[in-house]
Design a protein around this motif. Structure first.
Motif, PDB file in Angstrom:
ATOM      1  N   ALA A   1     -14.102  -8.866  -6.160  1.00 21.96           N
ATOM      2  CA  ALA A   1     -13.870  -8.848  -7.575  1.00 21.96           C
ATOM      3  C   ALA A   1     -12.879 -10.185  -7.953  1.00 21.96           C
ATOM      4  O   ALA A   1     -12.028  -9.875  -8.878  1.00 21.96           O
ATOM      5  CB  ALA A   1     -13.136  -7.504  -8.062  1.00 21.96           C
ATOM      6  N   HIS A   2     -12.873 -11.085  -7.010  1.00 21.15           N
ATOM      7  CA  HIS A   2     -12.029 -12.388  -7.092  1.00 21.15           C
ATOM      8  C   HIS A   2     -10.409 -12.144  -7.068  1.00 21.15           C
ATOM      9  O   HIS A   2      -9.913 -12.996  -7.877  1.00 21.15           O
ATOM     10  CB  HIS A   2     -12.459 -12.977  -8.626  1.00 21.15           C
ATOM     11  N   VAL A   3     -10.037 -11.316  -6.553  1.00 15.77           N
ATOM     12  CA  VAL A   3      -8.787 -11.056  -5.986  1.00 15.77           C
ATOM     13  C   VAL A   3      -8.468 -10.903  -4.816  1.00 15.77           C
ATOM     14  O   VAL A   3      -9.032 -10.156  -4.100  1.00 15.77           O
ATOM     15  CB  VAL A   3      -8.217  -9.649  -6.479  1.00 15.77           C
ATOM     16  N   LEU A   4      -7.629 -11.961  -4.137  1.00 20.08           N
ATOM     17  CA  LEU A   4      -7.289 -11.901  -2.795  1.00 20.08           C
ATOM     18  C   LEU A   4      -5.786 -11.247  -2.763  1.00 20.08           C
ATOM     19  O   LEU A   4      -4.717 -12.018  -2.795  1.00 20.08           O
ATOM     20  CB  LEU A   4      -7.089 -13.543  -2.165  1.00 20.08           C
ATOM     21  N   ALA A   5      -5.825 -10.168  -2.356  1.00 18.85           N
ATOM     22  CA  ALA A   5      -4.676  -9.427  -2.537  1.00 18.85           C
ATOM     23  C   ALA A   5      -3.646  -9.508  -1.367  1.00 18.85           C
ATOM     24  O   ALA A   5      -2.536  -9.393  -1.693  1.00 18.85           O
ATOM     25  CB  ALA A   5      -4.840  -7.735  -2.601  1.00 18.85           C
ATOM     26  N   ASP A   6      -4.147  -9.793  -0.268  1.00 17.81           N
ATOM     27  CA  ASP A   6      -3.218 -10.214   0.911  1.00 17.81           C
ATOM     28  C   ASP A   6      -2.725 -11.583   0.708  1.00 17.81           C
ATOM     29  O   ASP A   6      -3.301 -12.752   0.782  1.00 17.81           O
ATOM     30  CB  ASP A   6      -4.009 -10.086   2.216  1.00 17.81           C
ATOM     31  N   PRO A   7      -1.414 -11.823   0.509  1.00 18.55           N
ATOM     32  CA  PRO A   7      -0.657 -12.994   0.490  1.00 18.55           C
ATOM     33  C   PRO A   7      -1.027 -14.086   1.543  1.00 18.55           C
ATOM     34  O   PRO A   7      -1.181 -15.428   1.335  1.00 18.55           O
ATOM     35  CB  PRO A   7       0.692 -12.761   0.268  1.00 18.55           C
ATOM     36  N   ALA A   8      -1.382 -13.606   2.688  1.00 21.46           N
ATOM     37  CA  ALA A   8      -1.543 -14.683   3.653  1.00 21.46           C
ATOM     38  C   ALA A   8      -3.057 -15.125   3.548  1.00 21.46           C
ATOM     39  O   ALA A   8      -3.267 -16.331   3.703  1.00 21.46           O
ATOM     40  CB  ALA A   8      -1.380 -13.669   5.061  1.00 21.46           C
ATOM     41  N   GLU A   9      -3.821 -14.412   2.903  1.00 24.46           N
ATOM     42  CA  GLU A   9      -5.155 -14.788   2.886  1.00 24.46           C
ATOM     43  C   GLU A   9      -5.234 -15.611   1.604  1.00 24.46           C
ATOM     44  O   GLU A   9      -5.801 -16.702   1.672  1.00 24.46           O
ATOM     45  CB  GLU A   9      -6.094 -13.325   2.593  1.00 24.46           C
ATOM     46  N   ARG A  10      -4.533 -15.210   0.733  1.00 24.32           N
ATOM     47  CA  ARG A  10      -4.411 -16.055  -0.527  1.00 24.32           C
ATOM     48  C   ARG A  10      -3.716 -17.450  -0.134  1.00 24.32           C
ATOM     49  O   ARG A  10      -4.126 -18.521  -0.676  1.00 24.32           O
ATOM     50  CB  ARG A  10      -3.683 -15.343  -1.506  1.00 24.32           C
ATOM     51  N   ARG A  11      -2.707 -17.751   0.754  1.00 25.33           N
ATOM     52  CA  ARG A  11      -2.051 -18.656   0.864  1.00 25.33           C
ATOM     53  C   ARG A  11      -2.802 -19.520   1.687  1.00 25.33           C
ATOM     54  O   ARG A  11      -3.069 -20.907   1.483  1.00 25.33           O
ATOM     55  CB  ARG A  11      -0.912 -18.405   1.954  1.00 25.33           C
ATOM     56  N   ALA A  12      -3.850 -19.036   2.809  1.00 27.01           N
ATOM     57  CA  ALA A  12      -4.778 -19.921   3.287  1.00 27.01           C
ATOM     58  C   ALA A  12      -5.864 -20.432   2.112  1.00 27.01           C
ATOM     59  O   ALA A  12      -6.189 -21.785   2.606  1.00 27.01           O
ATOM     60  CB  ALA A  12      -5.594 -19.011   4.331  1.00 27.01           C
ATOM     61  N   ALA A  13      -6.097 -19.886   1.375  1.00 25.32           N
ATOM     62  CA  ALA A  13      -6.994 -20.190   0.452  1.00 25.32           C
ATOM     63  C   ALA A  13      -6.590 -21.108  -0.442  1.00 25.32           C
ATOM     64  O   ALA A  13      -7.360 -22.501  -0.823  1.00 25.32           O
ATOM     65  CB  ALA A  13      -7.649 -19.200  -0.632  1.00 25.32           C
ATOM     66  N   LEU A  14      -5.337 -21.020  -0.665  1.00 25.53           N
ATOM     67  CA  LEU A  14      -4.525 -21.869  -1.772  1.00 25.53           C
ATOM     68  C   LEU A  14      -4.621 -23.448  -0.841  1.00 25.53           C
ATOM     69  O   LEU A  14      -4.760 -24.242  -1.561  1.00 25.53           O
ATOM     70  CB  LEU A  14      -3.108 -21.485  -2.174  1.00 25.53           C
TER      71      LEU A  14
ATOM     72  N   ALA B   1       4.529  11.580  10.448  1.00 26.35           N
ATOM     73  CA  ALA B   1       4.305  10.163  11.563  1.00 26.35           C
ATOM     74  C   ALA B   1       3.545   9.384  10.894  1.00 26.35           C
ATOM     75  O   ALA B   1       2.619   9.789   9.897  1.00 26.35           O
ATOM     76  CB  ALA B   1       3.752  11.050  12.719  1.00 26.35           C
ATOM     77  N   HIS B   2       3.315   8.167  11.187  1.00 25.88           N
ATOM     78  CA  HIS B   2       2.689   7.171  10.358  1.00 25.88           C
ATOM     79  C   HIS B   2       2.462   6.144  11.314  1.00 25.88           C
ATOM     80  O   HIS B   2       3.226   5.748  12.521  1.00 25.88           O
ATOM     81  CB  HIS B   2       3.247   6.287   9.230  1.00 25.88           C
ATOM     82  N   GLY B   3       1.495   5.122  11.486  1.00 30.81           N
ATOM     83  CA  GLY B   3       1.316   3.794  12.066  1.00 30.81           C
ATOM     84  C   GLY B   3       1.748   2.657  11.090  1.00 30.81           C
ATOM     85  O   GLY B   3       2.878   2.728  10.435  1.00 30.81           O
ATOM     86  N   GLU B   4       1.176   1.520  11.216  1.00 35.15           N
ATOM     87  CA  GLU B   4       1.663   0.336  10.606  1.00 35.15           C
ATOM     88  C   GLU B   4       1.817   0.756   8.839  1.00 35.15           C
ATOM     89  O   GLU B   4       1.135   1.211   8.223  1.00 35.15           O
ATOM     90  CB  GLU B   4       0.312  -0.720  10.709  1.00 35.15           C
ATOM     91  N   VAL B   5       3.003   0.105   8.384  1.00 33.16           N
ATOM     92  CA  VAL B   5       3.275  -0.086   7.225  1.00 33.16           C
ATOM     93  C   VAL B   5       3.130  -1.697   6.606  1.00 33.16           C
ATOM     94  O   VAL B   5       3.900  -2.213   7.063  1.00 33.16           O
ATOM     95  CB  VAL B   5       4.525   0.578   6.710  1.00 33.16           C
ATOM     96  N   LYS B   6       2.164  -1.616   5.535  1.00 35.93           N
ATOM     97  CA  LYS B   6       2.212  -3.102   5.313  1.00 35.93           C
ATOM     98  C   LYS B   6       2.202  -3.124   3.747  1.00 35.93           C
ATOM     99  O   LYS B   6       1.464  -2.452   3.091  1.00 35.93           O
ATOM    100  CB  LYS B   6       0.995  -3.735   5.741  1.00 35.93           C
ATOM    101  N   ALA B   7       2.663  -4.104   2.870  1.00 37.20           N
ATOM    102  CA  ALA B   7       2.508  -4.380   1.463  1.00 37.20           C
ATOM    103  C   ALA B   7       1.809  -5.624   1.381  1.00 37.20           C
ATOM    104  O   ALA B   7       1.905  -6.688   1.907  1.00 37.20           O
ATOM    105  CB  ALA B   7       3.979  -4.172   1.082  1.00 37.20           C
ATOM    106  N   VAL B   8       0.917  -5.731   0.232  1.00 33.07           N
ATOM    107  CA  VAL B   8       0.217  -6.886  -0.106  1.00 33.07           C
ATOM    108  C   VAL B   8       0.391  -6.707  -1.720  1.00 33.07           C
ATOM    109  O   VAL B   8       0.739  -5.736  -2.436  1.00 33.07           O
ATOM    110  CB  VAL B   8      -0.995  -6.859   0.382  1.00 33.07           C
ATOM    111  N   GLY B   9       0.134  -8.003  -2.424  1.00 31.01           N
ATOM    112  CA  GLY B   9       0.339  -7.963  -3.866  1.00 31.01           C
ATOM    113  C   GLY B   9      -0.134  -9.273  -4.363  1.00 31.01           C
ATOM    114  O   GLY B   9      -0.192 -10.423  -3.705  1.00 31.01           O
TER     115      GLY B   9
END
Length: 702
Positions: free
Chosen positions: A211-224, A39-47
């Protein structure tokens, strides 16, 4: 419950590979956990370009137990009259790995049978997950993959590290020579040291952010987007909208930093498309426009690293672009030294396809097909311009500019045509005959571009299939699917009531000197079947599959007409009384098919014996009068609404009348009545393809 975190660290993965891999990670991990009974909850991928990560929240510490049931032979066969097990029972118990005394009995729809119930005890998650994660990473698929020289493991780029943590505890996962641990790495230059992780998504994202890595694409898009807006504003404008470029740059950097630059204003004399293409396609720069949307001599570049001296970086970006634009200006000026008409003969030295000849032959064929299409839609006056457009449509393939920037084919031909003073409609059509491009919304602006675009795609589709080339499940080197979707979209956008079968024949007429891989009739059938498949996929995005099949089965030669029929059918299916209507019409069609066309005769009122069939004829004559004008105007929704009023009379007819009467005259008369009913809807849709059933009625015992 604990969090599961898994990260794959690698050399820079191509930008186009990352989004697909992240989607696959999410889907595959959720599926694998479900199948493993965890059993598990939310599954999410970032990269980012250097890492693909996925987590599952609240993962169970242990598998649930699995209960399985295996049914064996009937009890009567498993035990004799004295209740002793027979060889059938012994063999079944042996096959299930149990003693015969463990056999149970259970009632089934097929009678009482022997049964073995097994319970598989769940294992701890840390025992299950390592192999599960190894399969997960090995199952990732990329368009191109690299193989390590030390092992057989393949991946988009060499894997350098992995992290696998469950509730903060490391899991041992191996991929090739890399074994997972609990440390990740930050930005390659700004924070290259190892970072110990606690195993929660929040800890993972926060430590990488530091460490200067925005791993979540949504966060990185907002920054971009924020960086782009800031830099463009500083440059005195705003970034030109370009979602595909944003998506690409998003997966080229881990922490975006935007830098504004400029180029010589004289380069704005070049066609805007040339300047934009140089910036976006070759350098990944964003064009800057003014408040009116006009291109300026400014751009915004995105760096993957914060630079100490922006001036130095800006100078580097400007220097590269200056050289590229100088090349573009050279090609542009050289191209203008020759007129488009002077370049037509050059197409004879350029091969379109080995079995289909040169680009000049292609242009001639396109012109002939387009002229036939113009006549088919009643636009004889366009034939001259259509032929001229076809002659010039491919000429820019031999220009230096298109040789350097293939994505500008058509666009440059249109620019050169306007500069030479060629008729505006023809210049627009030279550009428009390539539209639509992919999923873009831009369609041809006039009939010239639409007709030449149709002819171009028809020539490619019929010609390529005709010489024996086909699109397979994974490969479509000649773009047949794209060409077919283009044909369909143009027809629907322009509302052309053209016959596809006739258009295919017209294209085949132009291939008289080409050796076909099959008989002409077979090629035409193959082409139309291919079109049918694309049309089914296109309509399937908006309509239920059974409705699409019903309309296609009734014919799709006129695509515009077929789409109107589909929309009308979708409208009537939404009615609460649709199920009995569909069932009744299905029965009409089925009886007609079984009886055969020759069994029905003209309807004679004198042969009507029952009130139900007399009532049906009266209703039928009323509806036939109603739908005549509506059918002529292609108002299929109104046609179906009228036809739907026949349902009570049809239902009563089937209840009260024996269609297949022994008397041949009565049988032919009743079949003739049904044939007239079927004629009202047979050319709109095949109701046998529609999934509709009457609700089951349960009668109370009395």
């Amino acid at each position: 419950m604990a969090d599961l975190l898994f990260e794959i660290g690698a050399e820079e993965i191509p930008a186009g590979f990352v989004p697909t891999a992240l989607r696959q990670l999410e889907v595959d991990l959720a599926k694998a956990l479900d199948e493993a009974r965890l059993a598990h909850g939310e599954v999410k991928a970032v990269g980012t370009p250097r890492r693909l990560a996925v987590w599952a929240r609240a993962a169970a510490a242990k598998q649930t137990d699995a209960k399985t049931e295996a049914f064996g032979p009937p009890v009567a066969q498993a035990f004799d009259a004295e209740g002793k097990p027979t060889p059938a029972a012994l063999g079944f118990a042996r096959s299930q790995g149990v003693e015969v005394g463990a056999l149970q009995r259970a009632q089934t729809p097929k009678g009482e049978r022997v049964l073995v119930t097994k319970v598989e005890k769940g294992r701890k998650a840390e025992q299950v997950l390592p192999a599960l994660l190894e399969r997960l990473v090995a199952g990732l698929r990329f368009r191109k993959a690299m193989r390590s020289r030390w092992d057989d493991a393949t991946f988009a780029r060499p894997v350098r590290w992995m992290v696998a943590l469950l509730d903060g505890r490391p899991l041992k996962v191996r991929f090739g020579e890399v074994v997972s641990g609990k440390t990740t790495f930050g930005h390659r230059f700004l924070a290259p040291r190892a970072i110990a992780l606690k195993g929660t998504p929040e800890d993972y994202l926060a430590k990488l952010r530091a460490a200067h890595v925005l791993a979540d694409p949504a966060e990185r898009r907002a920054a971009l987007e924020k960086e782009l807006a800031r830099a463009a504003k500083a440059a005195g404008g705003k970034v030109r909208e370009d979602e595909p470029l944003v998506e690409q740059v998003l997966y080229l950097v881990e922490e975006p930093t935007a830098i504004a630059g400029a180029f010589e204003e004289s380069n704005l004399e070049l066609p805007p498309e040339v300047v934009i293409s140089e910036m976006r396609n070759h350098q990944r720069y964003f064009a800057v426009v003014d408040g009116k949307g006009k291109l300026t001599n400014r751009f915004v570049a995105v760096s993957a690293t914060k630079v100490k001296d922006p001036k130095v970086a800006r100078h580097g970006y400007e220097r590269v672009l200056r050289a590229r634009l100088a090349d573009a200006r050279f090609f542009f000026e050289e191209d203008r030294k020759r007129k488009l008409h002077d370049r037509i003969a050059d197409l004879g030295r350029r091969t379109f396809q080995a079995k289909l000849g040169t680009e000049l032959q292609r242009s001639d064929r396109i012109g002939a097909i387009a002229a036939a299409l113009a006549r088919a839609i009643g636009r004889e006056e366009l034939v001259g311009d259509v032929l001229e457009t076809a002659r010039l449509a491919k000429v820019d393939l031999n220009t230096g500019m298109v040789g350097e920037f293939p994505e500008l084919q058509g666009i440059m031909g249109a620019h050169y045509a306007r500069i030479e003073g060629i008729k505006v409609e023809i210049a627009d059509a030279i550009e428009d005959h390539y539209r639509p491009i992919g999923a873009a919304e831009e369609m041809p602006r006039n009939d010239l571009g639409a007709l030449v675009g149709l002819a171009d795609r028809l020539h490619s589709l019929v010609g390529i299939i005709g010489v024996g080339e086909k699109a397979t499940g994974a490969a479509d080197p000649f773009g047949l699917r794209r060409a077919t979707i283009g044909i369909l979209r143009i027809l629907l956008d322009r509302g052309y009531h053209l016959s596809l079968a006739t258009a295919v024949e017209q294209a085949l007429d132009q291939l008289s000197g080409v050796k076909l891989a099959a008989d002409r009739g077979v090629v035409a059938e193959q082409v139309l079947d291919f079109v049918r498949g694309r049309l089914k996929a296109l309509w399937g995005e908006r309509h239920a599959p059974d409705l699409v099949e019903a309309v296609l089965a009734a014919g799709f030669d006129d695509v515009v007409d077929a789409e109107r029929r589909l929309e009308a059918l979708a409208e009537i299916k939404a009615r609460p009384d649709f199920a009995p209507l569909a069932v009744a019409f299905k029965r009409v069609a089925n009886i007609q098919e079984k009886a055969g066309g020759g069994a029905a005769g003209p309807v004679s009122a004198e042969l009507l014996r029952d009130d139900a069939e007399r009532r049906l004829l009266a209703e039928l004559e009323r509806v036939e009068q109603e739908v005549g004008a509506r059918r002529a105007s292609r108002d299929y929704a109104a046609v179906l609404r009228s036809v739907a009023t026949l349902e009570p009379a049809v239902a009563r007819f089937f209840d009260d009348v024996l269609v297949m009467a022994e008397d041949p005259a009565l049988r032919a008369n009743r079949l003739g009545l049904l044939r007239r009913v079927g004629a009202l809807f047979a050319d709109i849709a095949d109701f046998r393809k529609i999934q509709a059933e009457l609700p089951q009625v349960t009668q109370a015992a009395g």
